[in-house]
Design a protein around this motif. Structure first.
Motif, mmCIF file in Angstrom:
data_model
loop_
_atom_site.group_PDB
_atom_site.id
_atom_site.type_symbol
_atom_site.label_atom_id
_atom_site.label_comp_id
_atom_site.label_asym_id
_atom_site.label_seq_id
_atom_site.Cartn_x
_atom_site.Cartn_y
_atom_site.Cartn_z
ATOM 1 N N GLN A 1 -9.669 10.216 -9.619
ATOM 2 C CA GLN A 1 -10.529 9.707 -8.547
ATOM 3 C C GLN A 1 -10.655 8.180 -8.580
ATOM 4 O OE1 GLN A 1 -14.797 10.672 -8.526
ATOM 5 N NE2 GLN A 1 -14.440 11.564 -6.511
ATOM 6 N N LEU B 1 1.452 6.606 -6.843
ATOM 7 C CA LEU B 1 0.346 7.481 -7.269
ATOM 8 C C LEU B 1 0.716 8.958 -7.125
ATOM 9 C CD1 LEU B 1 -2.785 5.705 -5.683
ATOM 10 C CD2 LEU B 1 -2.040 5.630 -8.055
ATOM 11 N N LYS B 2 1.580 9.263 -6.164
ATOM 12 C CA LYS B 2 1.960 10.661 -5.921
ATOM 13 C C LYS B 2 3.024 11.143 -6.903
ATOM 14 C CE LYS B 2 1.006 10.707 -0.964
ATOM 15 N NZ LYS B 2 1.571 10.482 0.368
ATOM 16 N N GLY C 1 -2.293 9.954 -9.125
ATOM 17 C CA GLY C 1 -3.065 9.983 -7.886
ATOM 18 C C GLY C 1 -4.143 11.051 -7.872
ATOM 19 N N GLN C 2 -4.130 11.933 -8.871
ATOM 20 C CA GLN C 2 -5.202 12.932 -8.958
ATOM 21 C C GLN C 2 -6.492 12.328 -9.511
ATOM 22 O OE1 GLN C 2 -4.566 16.921 -9.983
ATOM 23 N NE2 GLN C 2 -2.333 16.789 -10.012
ATOM 24 N N VAL D 1 0.865 4.065 -2.903
ATOM 25 C CA VAL D 1 0.512 5.469 -2.680
ATOM 26 C C VAL D 1 1.662 6.371 -3.134
ATOM 27 C CG1 VAL D 1 0.012 7.192 -0.901
ATOM 28 C CG2 VAL D 1 -1.150 4.979 -0.850
ATOM 29 N N SER E 1 -7.997 3.830 -1.560
ATOM 30 C CA SER E 1 -8.743 3.877 -0.291
ATOM 31 C C SER E 1 -9.259 2.494 0.080
ATOM 32 C CB SER E 1 -9.922 4.848 -0.400
ATOM 33 O OG SER E 1 -9.449 6.148 -0.612
ATOM 34 N N ASP E 2 -9.732 1.770 -0.901
ATOM 35 C CA ASP E 2 -10.206 0.407 -0.621
ATOM 36 C C ASP E 2 -9.053 -0.505 -0.191
ATOM 37 O OD1 ASP E 2 -12.909 0.840 -0.947
ATOM 38 O OD2 ASP E 2 -12.901 0.374 -3.077
ATOM 39 N N GLN F 1 -7.741 6.969 -6.753
ATOM 40 C CA GLN F 1 -7.815 7.326 -5.327
ATOM 41 C C GLN F 1 -8.728 6.357 -4.578
ATOM 42 O OE1 GLN F 1 -9.163 11.346 -4.836
ATOM 43 N NE2 GLN F 1 -7.257 12.254 -5.596
ATOM 44 N N HIS F 2 -9.870 6.074 -5.193
ATOM 45 C CA HIS F 2 -10.825 5.206 -4.508
ATOM 46 C C HIS F 2 -10.294 3.776 -4.389
ATOM 47 C CE1 HIS F 2 -14.649 7.870 -4.775
ATOM 48 N NE2 HIS F 2 -13.585 8.540 -4.407
ATOM 49 N N LEU G 1 0.835 -1.208 0.000
ATOM 50 C CA LEU G 1 0.000 0.000 0.000
ATOM 51 C C LEU G 1 0.870 1.260 0.000
ATOM 52 C CD1 LEU G 1 -2.704 1.527 0.250
ATOM 53 C CD2 LEU G 1 -2.570 1.212 2.730
ATOM 54 N N GLU H 1 -0.009 13.922 -11.867
ATOM 55 C CA GLU H 1 0.223 12.724 -11.056
ATOM 56 C C GLU H 1 -1.029 11.852 -11.139
ATOM 57 O OE1 GLU H 1 0.341 15.828 -9.911
ATOM 58 O OE2 GLU H 1 2.361 16.223 -9.129
#
Lengths: 379, 401
Positions: free
Chosen positions: A272, A258-259, A269-270, A255, A279-280, A275-276, A251, A267
């Motif tokens: 959605q 993604l950044k 990570g922008q 992350v 988050s999961d 991102q989701h 994880l 990037e």
């Protein structure tokens, strides 16, 4: 020891375990080693022994440090996080523990000493093509002739079986209609070993015993299947902890990726959608962490051998670990499937953990058996 | 589930259990146990009983009449109440406007409102969402324009649950359109019988009237009905959302639902029903139980962490919201499989009350009611997608310039 002092001891143990294993088996070494046709099975074993980590939870009078089960989880996590293939769970958490509890105390001291020092290693020879889900699945047999038990049968997927000096072997005692556990010398000419490598850089062995003499019968007259259930629970908790630390690493790496990774001028990570998914992944890690932690603590409580916490932990781990592994690969795109990054290696190790000591289906059935008994009993 | 508590916690839990068992009125318990719709009086009766024991506003500071329990004790109370089939506490007063008033309100506000909240004398509704401001709540447009010492309010509020029972509305209104959309929002209190306020029912997917749309046409309130500072409403609402979320997993009622599903499954299997599907159904049930146990384990860890960090829930509660609602929906959906040909039975009378002779279709109806209403859970109180945004931004740091 006070609670604070115990916490401090465990914290130091975690730090030193992680440092020692990382030094003995850095990622680049893993990549080279795992790609070999005959990978080394024990790259960190010596270092673990020299630093007293092999015997962390072994009783003090047997040469260990007598720490709670959490210490085992921390050592196992250090190995998993560095992708080390050493058979700590099978040989220490399981085989050595069976020797510790299944031998006469005088004998236990004699056997555990060299094991804790790394001079001798015992493997766990239990599976027979599949992980046994009941005593009836154990077909290997043991027969008493004179004073000696002789074991015959084929055991499969014994972790680091080619490097073991001894095997703790489960076998059926026909006359008693019971399961016994026997300590057999691996080098005996009656024992044949055939090793195969795995996709996560470990080596397993199929081991055939042909009237192989046992030096000890463990647990003499006790019901051995219950001890095997306890061993299962121990493996569940420690394997679960190993999965958690890998999931956290995957994880974090994802992350970070993604950044920094840019596509379409931004990037990734922008986006959605990504991102989701991240988050999961976080949610999955939180669940696995909470369950594995409960399971490890439960090892030091007086729990029923069929407590549903243990299979539930494995079901949770199987579900969440593979979700995190596969999402980590997917969110890394092509780099996720390359051999260059940790991601693919971590994912393979998670898959191996998910299949060790029973796969997801096995644990669902195991949990379901208890549930069904509860429901049928409720009438 | 699946874990051991300290002796002290277990004793505390036992004390709650004993109290609920002896004080919860039988007729209310029966309704909750069967999953029947509760009327206002049921909630009020139970809340008054809890208050008499000093166990209603358990999270409030003592100086305002609370019990100042930490989140762990509060959680135990809510779990034990749910497990004993007590009605849930209606949050709009005691968990929402109450803490806002004692934290941000004036002494006059405290005097005027807190006691009635504690005694459940006044029923509150929450006016946040609007037709054009759901997940994007700060886009709300209901306006409050100053006219002398009064505000004149115009606009409409959506999803005001149980507003049909309410005496007062706590409400976010726009007092200024300058600056960012989060600025210029003010927190006000409106009497439900104010001239120009009307309530229109919204019937949800379960055919039941839980929620409403409120229309505000030139509704006049005194400026003294503003809570805290003008223009600070958004920050108060955020405070409240944080406050509300510690118990969002509602593990007590979920364990209770799982137990009811297991009882039903037991009946089905023991009477020979679905014999050939039994193994498959048991596996599904094992998965559900495992997921719920994981949720409880996560909740336990968070509660311990929050207490160690000073007592307030953090953004991790988003995890509880997502998994809690997903698990509830999965359980409710699964339960229908135990009713075979009656799975879709839906008799409104069975939702509204218990019959003399309970039929299988009435029983199926109430699980169907859980299933249908269950679809609301992942939407209200911040959709699960908003929760994923919270995790991504606040916990994973996926924030970009």
């Amino acid at each position: 020891m006070t609670e604070g002092a115990a916490e401090e001891t465990l914290k130091l143990l975690e730090e030193s375990a992680r440092r020692i294993v990382a030094d003995a088996h850095p990622f680049e070494t893993h990549r080279m080693r795992a790609a070999a046709e005959h990978p080394d099975c024990l790259p960190t074993w010596k270092a673990l022994a020299e630093n007293g980590l092999l015997g962390a939870t072994v009783a003090e009078d047997l040469g260990g440090a007598g720490l709670p089960s959490r210490a085992s989880a921390l050592v196992a996590q250090a190995l998993a996080l560095n992708l080390a293939p050493d058979p700590y769970v099978e040989s220490m958490v399981v085989a050595a523990w069976l020797l510790e509890h299944g031998l006469h105390p005088n004998q236990a001291a004699k056997w555990l000493g060299p094991i804790v020092e790394g001079a001798s290693m015992a493997g766990f020879a239990h599976g027979e093509d599949y992980h046994p889900d009941g005593p009836e699945n154990i077909l290997a047999s043991a027969e008493l002739r004179g004073d000696t038990w002789y074991v015959s049968g084929r055991k499969t997927g014994v972790r680091a079986g080619g490097d073991c000096d001894w095997f703790v072997v489960s076998a059926r005692i026909v006359e008693e209609d019971a399961i016994g556990l026997f300590l057999v010398e691996a080098e005996d000419e009656s024992v044949q070993r055939s090793s195969f490598r795995t996709f996560d850089g470990a080596v397993l062995a199929d081991v055939t015993f042909t009237e192989s003499p046992a030096v000890h019968r463990l647990f003499q007259d006790e019901e051995v299947w219950r001890w095997l259930q306890r061993v299962q629970n121990r493996a569940d908790a420690i394997l679960g902890s190993q999965a958690v630390v890998l999931m956290e690493k995957l994880l974090t790496d994802t992350v970070d990726y993604l950044k920094t990774r840019k596509q379409f001028g931004v990037e990734i990570g922008q986006f959605q959608a990504l991102q989701h998914r991240a988050s999961d992944m976080f949610v999955a890690v939180e669940e696995a962490k909470a369950m594995a932690s409960l399971a490890v603590d439960a090892l030091d409580e007086e729990r029923d051998v069929s407590d549903p916490l243990f299979p539930a932990t494995r079901i949770c781990i199987a579900e969440t670990a593979m979700k995190v592994a596969h999402d980590a690969i997917q969110l890394h795109g092509g780099m996720g499937v390359s051999d260059e990054l940790f991601i693919s290696h971590g994912a393979k190790r998670l898959k191996a953990i998910a299949h060790a000591f029973g796969d997801e289906t096995f644990h669902e059935r195991r949990h379901g058996d208890g549930l069904l008994a509860e429901l049928e009993g409720a009438a | 589930m699946y874990f051991r508590e300290s002796k002290e916690d277990a004793a505390f839990r036992a004390e709650i259990r004993e109290f609920v068992a002896s004080e919860l009125p039988r007729d209310i318990k029966e309704k909750v146990a069967h999953g029947v719709y509760l009327i206002k009086e049921d909630y009020v009766t139970w809340q008054k009983i809890l208050h008499k024991q000093g166990w209603f506003a358990v999270g409030w500071p003592k100086e305002y009449g609370g019990a100042e329990w930490d989140v762990k004790r509060q959680l135990m109370l809510y779990q034990e109440c749910a497990l004993a089939d007590a009605p849930p506490i209606i949050p709009y007063g005691v968990k929402m406007i109450g803490p806002i008033i004692y934290t941000f309100g004036s002494d006059a506000h405290r005097k005027e409102h807190l006691n009635d909240i504690l005694e459940s004398n006044v029923w509150w509704a929450q006016g946040y969402s609007e037709a054009g401001a759901g997940s994007d709540l700060s886009a709300l447009r209901t306006s409050a324009v100053l006219d002398g010492d009064e505000y004149v309010i115009n606009g409409t509020k959506m999803w005001t649950t149980e507003a049909q029972w309410a005496d007062k509305l706590h409400c976010l209104v726009r007092t200024s359109s300058d600056g960012r959309q989060q600025e210029g929002i003010t927190y006000v209190v409106i009497d439900m019988d104010a001239r120009g306020l009307s309530v229109t029912p919204i019937i949800t997917i379960d055919d039941v009237h839980h929620t409403n749309q409120i229309f505000l046409e030139d509704v006049r309130i005194p400026v003294s009905n503003v809570i805290g500072e003008v223009g600070k409403g958004w920050s108060y609402a955020r405070f409240l959302l944080g406050n509300e979320r510690a118990f969002i997993a509602e593990t007590g009622s979920k364990i209770s639902l799982l137990n009811k599903i297991k009882d039903k499954a037991s009946d089905v299997f023991n009477s020979g029903g679905r014999a050939r599907d039994k193994d498959a159904l048991i596996r599904e049930l094992s998965r559900l139980e495992t997921r719920l146990a994981s949720l409880c384990a996560v909740e336990k860890g968070y509660v311990e962490k929050w207490i160690a960090d000073g007592g307030s829930p953090g953004p991790e509660s988003a995890v509880l919201k997502i998994r809690g609602t997903e698990i509830l929906q999965d359980m409710a959906e699964f339960s229908l499989k135990l009713f075979g040909d009656r799975a879709t039975a839906y008799e409104l009378a069975a939702i509204k009350g218990l019959g003399q002779n309970e039929t299988e279709s009435a029983c199926a109806t109430r699980f169907g009611y859980q299933y249908l209403y269950g679809r609301c859970w992942s939407i209200f109180g911040g959709t699960n997608e908003i929760q994923r945004e919270i995790i991504a931004k606040q916990l994973l740091g996926l924030v970009f310039k």
